[in-house]
Design a protein around this motif. Structure first.
Motif: not given
Length: 247
Positions: A70-71, A121-125, A64-65, A187-193
């Protein structure tokens, strides 16, 4: 439904079940060992950290990349979009009106550790891995729908830690609403941070507020209404962006 969509849904649900095994197992272990509140907080946080081992290995071996969990790489345009989420601070106002209460320093650190690890953890998944599989077969609209359902359904079991019917209902409802809002933010920001921080604060605040009983239930209703309004607005934004892209 074709095989590609069935495969994407099956993979998504399996990863959803996988991440939820960790809080369940830590809860069972806590009961078996008769651990106290503080020990349980750190045990559950440690299990949530352990849930990240598999994604990390997959990234390190090249399967995976980072973007797939999510990063995404720094994107100035998408990063600026994250600032548009600042008004979501309003979500925390209803429950914070009467202030916060800290039982002890160790209790505070235990909750900080647990809910930060839960957020990561939950955001990564749920906003990284699961949408990655869904995106192979579904449009943005269906990614939002299925991701929200998987997140909400996965949190139904965690709601039954109380006998209060209204509290169970609101816990489940808030899970669906937060899941809806969070996947739209990704979807809007393309980032889970930004979503990790929101998720962490969303869970952590509930544990340290002075409110309890009916007062807290009312505050959660108001908070839910704000989340619903924000998610509804982001749905409109996404729809407009899709129309502009394909017009």
């Amino acid at each position: 439904m074709n095989k590609g969509k069935i495969h994407a849904l099956r993979k998504s649900f399996l990863w959803g079940i996988y991440i939820l095994l960790f809080p369940i197992l830590s809860g069972v272990l806590s009961e078996i060992l008769s651990l106290g509140t503080i020990e349980t907080l750190f045990l559950q946080g440690s299990f949530m950290l352990a849930s990240l081992v598999v994604p990390l290995i997959f990234v390190l071996i090249g399967k995976w990349k980072w973007e797939e969990i999510g990063f995404s790489k720094y994107d100035a345009k998408c990063s600026r979009k994250a600032y548009h989420f600042l008004p979501l601070i309003a979500i925390f106002i209803p429950a914070a009106i009467q202030g916060f209460y800290f039982k002890s320093k160790i209790y505070l650190f235990g909750n900080l550790f647990l809910y930060l690890t839960v957020g990561i953890a939950e955001e990564i998944y749920f906003r990284g891995i699961i949408p990655k599989y869904l995106s192979k077969a579904f449009s943005a609209k269906w990614i939002i729908i299925f991701s929200t359902l998987i997140f909400g359904i996965g949190h139904i079991a965690t709601a039954f830690t109380t006998s209060n019917g209204w509290e169970i209902f609101l816990t489940v409802l808030n899970a669906f609403l937060f899941g809806w809002l969070a996947i739209e933010m990704e979807i809007i920001s393309k980032n889970i941070i930004p979503i990790i921080m929101l998720h962490f604060l969303f869970d952590f605040e509930t544990k340290i507020v002075v409110m309890n009983g009916s007062t807290l239930l009312i505050a959660e209703c108001v908070r839910g209404a704000i989340v619903f309004a924000a998610a509804g607005w982001l749905a409109i934004v996404i729809q407009r962006n899709l129309k502009q892209r394909y017009s």
